[in-house]
Design an enzyme around this catalytic site. Structure first.
Site, PDB file in Angstrom:
ATOM      1  N   MET A   1      20.967  51.032  66.365  1.00 56.29           N
ATOM      2  CA  MET A   1      20.785  50.966  64.905  1.00 56.29           C
ATOM      3  C   MET A   1      19.492  50.203  64.607  1.00 56.29           C
ATOM      4  SD  MET A   1      24.500  50.863  63.165  1.00 56.29           S
ATOM      5  CE  MET A   1      24.868  49.133  63.381  1.00 56.29           C
TER       6      MET A   1
ATOM      7  N   LEU B   1      15.779  45.985  67.348  1.00 56.12           N
ATOM      8  CA  LEU B   1      15.849  45.955  68.816  1.00 56.12           C
ATOM      9  C   LEU B   1      15.558  44.578  69.406  1.00 56.12           C
ATOM     10  CD1 LEU B   1      14.156  49.362  69.704  1.00 56.12           C
ATOM     11  CD2 LEU B   1      16.547  48.869  69.186  1.00 56.12           C
TER      12      LEU B   1
ATOM     13  N   HIS C   1      18.737  45.861  74.078  1.00 54.89           N
ATOM     14  CA  HIS C   1      18.492  47.300  73.923  1.00 54.89           C
ATOM     15  C   HIS C   1      17.508  47.792  74.989  1.00 54.89           C
ATOM     16  CE1 HIS C   1      19.539  46.312  69.582  1.00 54.89           C
ATOM     17  NE2 HIS C   1      20.354  47.316  69.839  1.00 54.89           N
TER      18      HIS C   1
ATOM     19  N   ASP D   1      29.596  45.454  73.226  1.00 55.08           N
ATOM     20  CA  ASP D   1      30.543  46.110  72.316  1.00 55.08           C
ATOM     21  C   ASP D   1      31.593  46.797  73.191  1.00 55.08           C
ATOM     22  OD1 ASP D   1      29.247  45.784  69.557  1.00 55.08           O
ATOM     23  OD2 ASP D   1      27.605  46.490  70.802  1.00 55.08           O
TER      24      ASP D   1
ATOM     25  N   MET E   1      22.909  38.642  73.412  1.00 58.05           N
ATOM     26  CA  MET E   1      21.905  39.147  72.465  1.00 58.05           C
ATOM     27  C   MET E   1      22.546  40.118  71.488  1.00 58.05           C
ATOM     28  SD  MET E   1      18.368  39.470  74.429  1.00 58.05           S
ATOM     29  CE  MET E   1      17.752  38.081  75.392  1.00 58.05           C
ATOM     30  N   SER E   2      22.133  40.003  70.229  1.00 55.02           N
ATOM     31  CA  SER E   2      22.669  40.858  69.168  1.00 55.02           C
ATOM     32  C   SER E   2      21.654  40.901  68.032  1.00 55.02           C
ATOM     33  CB  SER E   2      23.985  40.250  68.650  1.00 55.02           C
ATOM     34  OG  SER E   2      24.311  40.805  67.394  1.00 55.02           O
ATOM     35  N   SER E   3      21.578  42.052  67.373  1.00 51.89           N
ATOM     36  CA  SER E   3      20.664  42.155  66.221  1.00 51.89           C
ATOM     37  C   SER E   3      21.080  41.154  65.149  1.00 51.89           C
ATOM     38  CB  SER E   3      20.699  43.568  65.635  1.00 51.89           C
ATOM     39  OG  SER E   3      20.457  44.504  66.653  1.00 51.89           O
ATOM     40  N   ARG E   4      22.367  40.829  65.097  1.00 57.87           N
ATOM     41  CA  ARG E   4      22.866  39.920  64.046  1.00 57.87           C
ATOM     42  C   ARG E   4      22.491  38.458  64.311  1.00 57.87           C
ATOM     43  NH1 ARG E   4      26.951  43.943  63.898  1.00 57.87           N
ATOM     44  NH2 ARG E   4      27.122  44.813  61.813  1.00 57.87           N
TER      45      ARG E   4
HETATM   46  O1  PAF Z   1      26.150  49.847  68.971  1.00 63.78           O
HETATM   47  C1  PAF Z   1      25.486  50.298  68.001  1.00 63.78           C
HETATM   48  O2  PAF Z   1      24.341  49.882  67.768  1.00 63.78           O
HETATM   49  C2  PAF Z   1      26.095  51.349  67.103  1.00 63.78           C
HETATM   50  O3  PAF Z   1      27.460  51.132  66.917  1.00 63.78           O
HETATM   51  C3  PAF Z   1      25.836  52.788  67.600  1.00 63.78           C
HETATM   52  C4  PAF Z   1      26.485  53.058  68.941  1.00 63.78           C
HETATM   53  C5  PAF Z   1      24.332  53.016  67.705  1.00 63.78           C
HETATM   54  C6  PAF Z   1      26.408  53.780  66.593  1.00 63.78           C
HETATM   55  O4  PAF Z   1      25.831  53.639  65.348  1.00 63.78           O
END
Ligand code: PAF
Length: 291
Positions: A30, A33, A37, A150, A184-187
């Site tokens: 999403m 990055l 990622h 996730d 690591m997380s975008s949030r």
């Molecule tokens: O993990 C994510 O960033 C999202 O849930 C995904 C898999 C791109 C689906 O929108």
């Protein structure tokens, strides 16, 4: 590196690549990055000749408007990072291309989607399963790479691929952590300085549980309590759940015979963070070492 926004053009590119005999990997993102990622891209490159990364902030998987509105969006930055990582195509469709006017068809992986995060984020996994199915049907990849951070999402995607007989191999990628242990997380960009310091309680909680299991603890409730105590010791953190679950079915593990996943969701201020750790029972890990 090309950026494609149009569904037909994306599909045409994939079909052409396949005609040339190329194996295609997809890294769905999403955007926003980070090094986590980029590690998925690296793994994707080992599994395929061509790598596509999708950058699409999927509206149907957000259960809160403020989370959707505040999600980091900087396509130019994401494109630069993906180009440096050696991606062939960035697929960055507009929402109307993915969800045509009046779209009412969704994918629901029923049982797994209501557990853990699903119990707290109604509709979230239906949105994830739907968009991932759409990405698979548009791009037709041979391989899809998803992060183990996730964990529930990965389990749901494996299940949907099995249930819908899709010809995509799903590869899970290890969690990438900051030096102090924070996954690591975008949030993480939403955390202020005290919040960022407090967020380390998640990896601390996982470590506390792992240490207990390494010492021979098998009781699920005791393992969860150790993780819970580590979160509760942090005043800025609020525990949503700490659950020891079966690695595939995601149902609670009351006594750990072999292995289990300890999954956490924790609020630090207005930021919801998740993390997890596969725990291997003492006897099982000793057996594996001697095999
Ligand atoms: O993990 C994510 O960033 C999202 O849930 C995904 C898999 C791109 C689906 O929108």
């Amino acid at each position: 590196m090309r950026t494609i926004q149009n569904v037909q053009a994306m599909r045409a590119w994939s079909r052409e690549a396949r005609k040339e005999g190329a194996r295609i990997a997809l890294v769905p993102t999403m955007g926003g990055l980070h090094a986590g990622h980029l590690s998925l891209v690296e793994i994707a490159r080992r599994h395929a000749d061509r790598v596509v990364a999708s950058v699409f902030v999927n509206p149907t998987q957000f259960d809160r408007d403020d989370d959707f509105a505040g999600y980091p969006r900087d396509l130019a930055r994401d494109q630069r990072l993906l180009a440096e990582a050696g991606i062939d195509v960035v697929f960055a469709p507009k929402p109307a291309a993915v969800y045509p006017e009046g779209a009412v068809t969704f994918v629901d992986v029923e049982d797994l989607s209501v557990l853990l995060c699903g119990a707290h984020r109604p509709g979230h996994f239906r949105g994830v399963a739907t968009v991932v199915t759409k990405l698979f049907t548009i791009i037709e990849p041979d391989v899809g790479v998803f992060g183990e951070k996730d964990y529930q999402q990965l389990a749901i995607i494996r299940r949907l691929v099995r249930d819908l007989c899709l010809a995509v191999e799903i590869v899970g990628a290890p969690i990438v952590r900051e030096a102090d242990g924070l996954a690591m997380s975008s949030r993480n960009t939403h955390l202020d300085t005290p919040g960022r310091a407090a967020a380390v309680c998640l990896s601390r909680a996982l470590l506390a549980a792992e240490t207990l299991v390494a010492d021979g603890e098998h009781d699920g409730a005791t393992i969860e309590a150790a993780a819970r105590a580590a979160i509760e010791a942090e005043p800025l953190a609020k525990l949503e759940y700490a659950s020891l679950v079966d690695a595939e079915a995601l149902v609670p593990v009351t006594t750990m015979i072999d292995r289990g996943v300890l999954a956490l969701a924790v609020w630090v201020g207005k930021t919801r963070l998740i993390d997890n750790q596969m725990l291997v029972a003492k006897a099982a890990s000793a057996e594996r070492r001697s095999a």
